[in-house]
Design a protein around this motif. Sequence first.
Motif, mmCIF file in Angstrom:
data_model
loop_
_atom_site.group_PDB
_atom_site.id
_atom_site.type_symbol
_atom_site.label_atom_id
_atom_site.label_comp_id
_atom_site.label_asym_id
_atom_site.label_seq_id
_atom_site.Cartn_x
_atom_site.Cartn_y
_atom_site.Cartn_z
ATOM 1 N N ASP A 346 0.825 -1.227 0.000
ATOM 2 C CA ASP A 346 0.000 0.000 0.000
ATOM 3 C C ASP A 346 0.853 1.269 0.000
ATOM 4 O O ASP A 346 0.303 2.375 0.023
ATOM 5 C CB ASP A 346 -0.862 0.064 1.272
ATOM 6 C CG ASP A 346 -1.769 -1.135 1.422
ATOM 7 O OD1 ASP A 346 -2.270 -1.610 0.387
ATOM 8 O OD2 ASP A 346 -1.960 -1.597 2.569
ATOM 9 N N GLN A 347 2.172 1.118 0.036
ATOM 10 C CA GLN A 347 3.006 2.300 0.307
ATOM 11 C C GLN A 347 3.438 3.053 -0.939
ATOM 12 O O GLN A 347 3.623 2.480 -2.004
ATOM 13 C CB GLN A 347 4.259 1.884 1.094
ATOM 14 C CG GLN A 347 3.958 1.157 2.381
ATOM 15 C CD GLN A 347 2.964 1.919 3.248
ATOM 16 O OE1 GLN A 347 3.194 3.065 3.598
ATOM 17 N NE2 GLN A 347 1.846 1.281 3.591
ATOM 18 N N ARG A 348 3.590 4.363 -0.736
ATOM 19 C CA ARG A 348 4.260 5.232 -1.724
ATOM 20 C C ARG A 348 5.393 5.918 -0.956
ATOM 21 O O ARG A 348 5.140 6.598 0.046
ATOM 22 C CB ARG A 348 3.280 6.274 -2.287
ATOM 23 C CG ARG A 348 2.170 5.688 -3.140
ATOM 24 C CD ARG A 348 1.230 6.765 -3.665
ATOM 25 N NE ARG A 348 0.678 7.583 -2.589
ATOM 26 C CZ ARG A 348 -0.319 7.209 -1.793
ATOM 27 N NH1 ARG A 348 -0.898 6.028 -1.958
ATOM 28 N NH2 ARG A 348 -0.750 8.014 -0.838
ATOM 29 N N VAL A 349 6.598 5.733 -1.445
ATOM 30 C CA VAL A 349 7.777 6.141 -0.672
ATOM 31 C C VAL A 349 8.538 7.234 -1.409
ATOM 32 O O VAL A 349 8.877 7.070 -2.586
ATOM 33 C CB VAL A 349 8.726 4.928 -0.466
ATOM 34 C CG1 VAL A 349 9.951 5.338 0.338
ATOM 35 C CG2 VAL A 349 7.989 3.776 0.198
ATOM 36 N N VAL A 350 8.808 8.336 -0.710
ATOM 37 C CA VAL A 350 9.712 9.350 -1.264
ATOM 38 C C VAL A 350 11.004 9.306 -0.453
ATOM 39 O O VAL A 350 10.986 9.418 0.777
ATOM 40 C CB VAL A 350 9.091 10.763 -1.208
ATOM 41 C CG1 VAL A 350 10.146 11.826 -1.524
ATOM 42 C CG2 VAL A 350 7.928 10.874 -2.191
ATOM 43 N N VAL A 351 12.125 9.096 -1.155
ATOM 44 C CA VAL A 351 13.432 9.097 -0.502
ATOM 45 C C VAL A 351 14.152 10.376 -0.920
ATOM 46 O O VAL A 351 14.361 10.627 -2.113
ATOM 47 C CB VAL A 351 14.265 7.860 -0.916
ATOM 48 C CG1 VAL A 351 15.650 7.929 -0.265
ATOM 49 C CG2 VAL A 351 13.552 6.572 -0.521
#
Length: 614
Positions: A346-351
């Motif tokens: 379910d995740q959306r990741v900004v690094v």
Amino acid sequence: MAPWQIPTRPLETIFRISPRYVDKRHVRPPAERAPSGTARRTGQAWKQGVDNRSHAYRGVLMPIHTHSVLLDPLTNRGTAFTAEERERLGLAGRLPDAVLTLDQQAIRAYEQLQQEPTELAKFINLEQVHDRNEVLYYRLLQDHLAELLPIVYDPTVGEAIKRYSHEYRSPRGVFLSIDRPQDVRSSFEALQLHRDEVDLVVVTDAEEILGIGDWGVQGIQISVGKLAVYTAAAGLHPARCVPVVMDVGTDNENLLNDPLYLGVRHSRVRGKAYDSFIENYLETVSELYPNALLHFEDFGPGNARRILETYGDRYRMFNDDMQGTGAITLAAAVSALKVTGESFGDQRVVVFGAGTAGVGIADQLRDAMVRDGLEPQEATRRVWLVDKQGLLVEGMPDLRDYQAPYARPASEVQGWADGDIDLLTTVQQVHPTMLIGTSTSPGAFDEEVVTAMAEHVERPIVFPLSNPTEKIEAMPADLLAWTDGKVLTATGIPVDPVGHDGVRHVIGQANNALLYPGLGLGTVVAGATRLTAGMLLAAAEAVAGQVDARAPGAPLLPPVANLRASSATVAVAVARAAVQDDVATRRPSDLVQAVQDTMWQPVYGPLSEKEASP
Ligand SMILES: NC(=O)C1=CN([C@@H]2O[C@H](COP(=O)(O)OP(=O)(O)OC[C@H]3O[C@@H](n4cnc5c(N)ncnc54)[C@H](O)[C@@H]3O)[C@@H](O)[C@H]2O)C=CC1
Ligand SMILES: CC(=O)C(=O)O
Ligand SMILES: [Mg+2]
């Protein structure tokens, strides 16, 4: 040199205890082993080596000049030598009369430490204890782990690295110079450690120390600090660990212009000469110490991943910034998702900060999404990397090869911004559930960015991981204030608990130091020939399994004060994974006991073989 041979040295030279003599095949009568003249002059001391090591080494027969025991931190007990030991070792008149216990020594040393006015002064004080008496040093760390880890390690170690050439007192570690590649082998041989006597070698080339950049030879202190954590947190034996700096020059002009700078005085060597220095190091160390785990620390982004990818299949290697940081962040993310009740899918990741650590974390989170059922390509699409030039987009001229898989198609970002796409715009467009900071850009997660994130997600997961303190992207108190206490956070540096709206929030430390000690111990216990993805995952899951973050204000990671127990749990999981991945050369039937038995304790052991087994 044959294992039993001892090089001829002047009488005054310190003869360090060498566990090689434990192997009865190598033990010869003292007279035969003694360098010319030494046995006669040192007499009884040949037979009565002081042994502060674990029981594994208690059979040591060694040459000791009477005064040398006081000078070698691995043998010295100072005022704790008993009257009988003093007599046997010829220490009459060398110490004040009173005999103290280790407990008393620890109280005194801690009192002295409290009188130091600054954190750096405390660091220097502790290093002096380290160089005087290793048992006492580790006893202090063990007794006050949460208080002293930030001194011997992150963040104070960063300050100590900056000041190294000026605060230098004595050498600790192996110093390899790119100007003398022919000395690599002899530099290690001078340690007189047998091939079975080394579990761990930590090396840095100091190009990207923490988030403070290039510090040349001064980076030796990160290798020393990382090893102090291995021993304090997981009981890796201090005599079986070797800190190393590869001094390949520095591009730090302040250092090159400093008359007191202790490293080689030229810019960083790159290209072929650098690569063959690395190859020389790997070949030499793995040949001399075939069972050692080779830990790489704080190499620059151009080299860290490249070295691991080039040699990872051939050597027992571990890149802490990439793999260790990825795994501890995965552990914190697992904990956070237990709170939100979501899955990685379910995740959306900004690094933010797409270097060694940032992409290492991206890889781990992407792999977790795949385990949760996403196709690899879809999982990669759920990670957005933002670096100095903004959101990384396909076709950018300065994209690094390891960033390329995550670069967004131009079609996706069309219309997001006129030029480069900054962090705020990325957050506004992507609606991330996780925001990770490995940028060395202090304050980058400001109120605007964090509130923009919180508009679209109930429990924003925000990990500002940059070290040391002056580099952190946001402080937890601000994150809690800006999100009305909803943020789920962990930081690279240690942070005191934060009160918000009547709840005391304990902040977990998402620092690889919370994971790599157990990972290293598990690797040693299993005698693993490689460090596998399965072992890293097992370590992350074992860390996450030790906390339940669902209570209000609970931390996402286990407390540093429990690190020794936590590392033992991690080690068992890692050793088990090594067996499953078929890289274990040892398969103890009782892994829990094997881990406990391997952990070195800071206590004064028996002085001699006779005393150890009467
Ligand atoms: N908490 C932990 O366990 C760990 C934390 N870190 C921290 O992460 C940070 C980065 O470390 P590494 O990845 O080893 O360094 P690195 O040099 O490999 O990566 C840093 C990246 O940040 C980018 N960057 C620099 N300034 C930026 C800015 N203003 N905006 C956006 N991006 C920027 C650089 O271009 C580079 O790609 C350091 O502060 C380090 O202390 C690193 C390893 C472990
Ligand atoms: C913690 C660590 O390894 C770093 O900041 O580089
Ligand atoms: Mg590091």
